[in-house]
Design an enzyme around this catalytic site. Sequence first.
Site, PDB file in Angstrom:
ATOM      1  N   SER A 137       0.095   0.360  -0.449  1.00  0.00           N
ATOM      2  CA  SER A 137      -0.906   0.247   0.608  1.00  0.00           C
ATOM      3  C   SER A 137      -0.252  -0.433   1.801  1.00  0.00           C
ATOM      4  CB  SER A 137      -2.100  -0.587   0.127  1.00  0.00           C
ATOM      5  OG  SER A 137      -2.966  -0.909   1.199  1.00  0.00           O
ATOM      6  N   TYR A 149      -4.887  -8.543  -4.093  1.00  0.00           N
ATOM      7  CA  TYR A 149      -4.648  -7.112  -3.886  1.00  0.00           C
ATOM      8  C   TYR A 149      -3.405  -6.889  -3.043  1.00  0.00           C
ATOM      9  CZ  TYR A 149      -5.329  -2.248  -2.542  1.00  0.00           C
ATOM     10  OH  TYR A 149      -5.137  -0.909  -2.333  1.00  0.00           O
TER      11      TYR A 149
END
Length: 258
Positions: A137, A149
């Site tokens: 990401s 995350y």
Amino acid sequence: MSRPIALITGPTSGLGERFARRYAADGYDLVLVARDAERLKHLANDLQQAHGVDSEVLVADLTGPSGRAAVADRLADGVRVLVNNAGFGIAGEFWTIDPALLQAQLDVNVTAVMQLTRAALPAMLRAGRGTVINIGSIAGLLPGRGSTYSASKAWVVSFSEGLSSGLAGTGVGVHALCPGYMHTDFHHRAGIEMSSMPAFMWLDIDDVVDKCLSGVAKGDIVIVPSLQYKVLTTGGRMLPRGLTRRLTKMFGQGQGRT
């Protein structure tokens, strides 16, 4: 002749589903891995009708060692492509989240990627060809995009880059796809509000898959599949990290997510 096989984790929606449909259209048989047996069976039937490919349904929960072991056993038998797509984010600040949920996030985003890649590589190396696509990401490339995350996706990028160096000349490639925002159910499942995000920051999922596979074909290791995010990540690397963190906090919705 038998078809090549692609194993995809988290294929029942979003980016994972688009990878499944693309590989099916390209003539691959599939191994589809997720927790929801009914959705997996529905997707398998759909792909068979649309493209005439066979799909093996493998129901597994990647948060647990038994689920990861079942997928690893299948990978040891050999596949041409592994797409480590399964992963999730969490709304809320780190210190408010149930520790068990934080651990589950790392189990899927990090531990599963490591263990499944390790399981897939020996057969790929024996065959002299293979591809591993790890879904990262932009959160892993920019500081301040949440805590756990972002850290998990930074690990995915670093892991993929390190492996790619060791695999040079073997015919096996490892790649990290680092997309930005896409219209999937990722943010809805995480409970993250995204209505204020400008339209130009959203990416078309099929375009992300196309650019990923184009990057794989060219041998790119870290693939950022859009101009706007390439500018952001390049600029983020050039600026002092403290300034990048402040800008992310102001404009990138870096708070309220873990």
